[in-house]
Design an enzyme around this catalytic site. Sequence first.
Site, mmCIF file in Angstrom:
data_model
loop_
_atom_site.group_PDB
_atom_site.id
_atom_site.type_symbol
_atom_site.label_atom_id
_atom_site.label_comp_id
_atom_site.label_asym_id
_atom_site.label_seq_id
_atom_site.Cartn_x
_atom_site.Cartn_y
_atom_site.Cartn_z
ATOM 1 N N GLU A 153 7.912 17.072 -29.506
ATOM 2 C CA GLU A 153 7.856 16.275 -28.954
ATOM 3 C C GLU A 153 6.308 15.417 -28.913
ATOM 4 O OE1 GLU A 153 8.205 16.828 -24.604
ATOM 5 O OE2 GLU A 153 6.650 16.303 -24.155
ATOM 6 N N TYR B 121 8.410 7.781 -25.871
ATOM 7 C CA TYR B 121 8.361 8.794 -25.855
ATOM 8 C C TYR B 121 9.449 9.143 -26.779
ATOM 9 C CZ TYR B 121 10.326 13.008 -24.614
ATOM 10 O OH TYR B 121 10.677 14.471 -24.405
#
Length: 378
Positions: free
Chosen positions: A189, A101
């Site tokens: 993101e 992530y």
Amino acid sequence: MKLHEYQSKQIIAKYGVPIPRGRVASTADEARHIAEELGGRVVIKSQVLVGGRGKAGGIRLAKSPKEAGELAATVLGMEIKGLPVRKILVDEAVGITKEIYLGITNDRAARRPVMMASSAGGVDIEEVAATTPEKITKLHIDPLLGLREYQARDLAVSIDLPREYWRQFGDVASGLWRAYMENDATLAEINPLVITSDNRLIALDGKMIVDDNALFRHSDLNEMRDLTAEEALEVEARKYGLSYINLDGDVGCMVNGAGLAMATMDIIKLCGGEPANFLDIGGGASAEKVAAALRIILADPKVKAVLFNIFGGITRGDEVARGVLAALKEVKPKVPMVARLVGTNAEEGLRLLANAQMITAETLVDAAQKAVAIAKGA
Ligand code: GDP
Ligand code: MN
């Protein structure tokens, strides 16, 4: 404004972040053609503005163009969290050995952007954040200095990324940072950023939210707005220059001025009620604007009473009242309306509103109490 995955990935790719080859389709036939071009094994990805598509069945792996067509038809017929899938992204399938992530958002408390990374990336990141937050490393970035090389390396080390990927990770982190800054994003993101079976680091998913207030300087981004994927009432409000946010309560609010609108919502809560919306009709409330605002407020079936809180300043109170009356004639609301009006020519304004069967109030507390009581069935 939220951007779709395919849009977000195109943006970060411009800043040097590797993404899979792929294209957007809106029919099963197109998806099959794209799969043929890409060599057969593809991932069919629903393009809707919500997270958790994978868990909802909106991300499917196809082993052949034929299967790509079939899965595309299935996904195009889906609704994910209430949103119909109108477009899909057909990406070449990638073999994955690890999901990471990587994201940037604003940390308001720290008054600077924060970059976050975790070796536990993928579809369970929310779970990781809730139960094992220590698995997510955070690093604040000085907006004037930008992301420094050593910071990206620290982040790579903190998530136990093997050394041979540090350089690629640095490029991805710096690309994401520049995409975030240069597009006035509030979120950028990549989840997952993957290590592929042939040892490359690539962004399989991308998500960006850009600041609406900065869109005037990004005409290219403005064109990416997908009106069909946004809340219909909020789209309608924007057309009339109204700031409208739909909320969960049952007292509709019609207010001129953003600060006054915030105060109105606070007082409704103080009186034991819940506002159905935030709405700022702005200055110079013309009948047309008020009518549009009223239509928008009443289009929400939760609304049981509407509270008008008007301050007559540069726009006189009687003028606003006339605007409200013209709007009432057009919209013919069925729920009770409570009005509080102060400022320039307030007496005249209130007289006009009372004649139109509106419930008038002396003070904001009085108005809020009346509106909340009505909404509660009094
Ligand atoms: P999200 O669920 O909305 O976040 O959608 P993602 O694009 O992140 O996809 C969810 C999951 O699908 C990823 O975490 C991957 O595990 C998997 N996935 C996505 N693309 C590929 C791919 O090209 N190959 C493989 N094997 N898995 C993929
Ligand atoms: Mn994802």
